[in-house]
Design a protein around this motif. Structure first.
Motif, PDB file in Angstrom:
ATOM      1  N   GLY A 129      45.797   5.282  31.317  1.00  0.00           N
ATOM      2  CA  GLY A 129      46.819   5.827  30.446  1.00  0.00           C
ATOM      3  C   GLY A 129      48.220   5.451  30.876  1.00  0.00           C
ATOM      4  O   GLY A 129      48.437   4.950  31.996  1.00  0.00           O
ATOM      5  N   PRO A 130      49.217   5.671  30.016  1.00  0.00           N
ATOM      6  CA  PRO A 130      50.576   5.157  30.206  1.00  0.00           C
ATOM      7  C   PRO A 130      51.251   5.515  31.526  1.00  0.00           C
ATOM      8  O   PRO A 130      52.053   4.733  32.022  1.00  0.00           O
ATOM      9  N   ALA A 131      50.946   6.664  32.111  1.00  0.00           N
ATOM     10  CA  ALA A 131      51.640   7.073  33.338  1.00  0.00           C
ATOM     11  C   ALA A 131      50.848   6.783  34.602  1.00  0.00           C
ATOM     12  O   ALA A 131      51.308   7.089  35.699  1.00  0.00           O
ATOM     13  N   GLN A 132      49.670   6.175  34.463  1.00  0.00           N
ATOM     14  CA  GLN A 132      48.824   5.932  35.624  1.00  0.00           C
ATOM     15  C   GLN A 132      49.118   4.555  36.213  1.00  0.00           C
ATOM     16  O   GLN A 132      49.342   3.594  35.470  1.00  0.00           O
ATOM     17  N   PRO A 133      49.128   4.429  37.534  1.00  0.00           N
ATOM     18  CA  PRO A 133      49.440   3.132  38.146  1.00  0.00           C
ATOM     19  C   PRO A 133      48.285   2.136  37.956  1.00  0.00           C
ATOM     20  O   PRO A 133      47.119   2.555  37.934  1.00  0.00           O
TER      21      PRO A 133
END
Length: 205
Positions: A129-133
């Motif tokens: 997802g968008p906030a995961q590294p």
């Protein structure tokens, strides 16, 4: 036993398929102990063939056509999850991280057009997802390149971005987006997709 007219073959030992059982879901379909799920029901146990990677399907010709089109465009730009050749997505159950994924791709300060809601890909309920590294960068498919994704140019979301990291954001019809997202939740339960379990999303015509 050898059938007449056939050659003998080497004996093979085949073990039973790998099975995993859990009680991570409630009998009403909500995730057990997920604060976003509302009132809790009775835990419901179940089992799956763990070696099978489940596949969620959307159809561009069905009732979730714009959602499917967004998923397809995002996958074709290089983002993971495409069936059968892409890198599988992996489920995320952490509520805080799911909300962070959603807020990253679809900031709350964005004013939604009437009848629209913001859709992100990969889904907020995944570990890509968008906030995961590694976080990567945003992308979109806004006009004039397409007529199915509404993104305000003032938000400066770039088009033409490719690669396996990052995310895509589009404004889609609100009900289609909401119901289509709920189907993904049902898919998790039906296939007993637990935290970090792999799965694909297959966009059909």
């Amino acid at each position: 036993m050898q059938c007449p007219g056939t050659l003998p073959s080497d004996p093979r030992e085949v073990g039973p398929p790998q099975i995993r059982c859990d009680n991570a879901f409630t009998d009403d379909g909500n995730d057990w102990n997920d604060p976003e799920a509302g009132p809790l029901a009775t835990p419901g146990a179940g089992c799956v063939f763990y070696g099978y990677v489940p596949v969620m399907t959307y159809s561009k010709g069905g009732q979730f056509g714009r959602l499917a089109t967004h998923v397809e465009a995002a996958q074709q730009s290089g983002l993971p999850g495409a069936y059968p050749t892409g890198t599988p997505l992996r489920r995320l159950v952490d509520t805080v991280q799911k909300r962070l994924n959603g807020d990253t791709a679809c900031p709350r300060v964005w004013v939604r057009p009437e009848g629209r809601s913001c859709d992100e890909y990969p889904p907020r309920s995944t570990k890509q997802g968008p906030a995961q590294p590694p976080t990567g960068t945003a992308r979109t498919f806004a006009p004039p390149n397409t007529d199915w994704c509404e993104i305000d140019p003032a938000w400066n979301v770039p088009t033409g971005v490719t690669g396996p990291t990052g995310w895509s954001s589009c404004m889609l019809p609100a009900r289609e987006n909401s119901v289509g997202g709920s189907l993904l939740g049902g898919f998790y339960r039906t296939n007993r997709v637990l935290d970090n379990d792999p799965f694909f999303i297959w966009v059909q015509p």
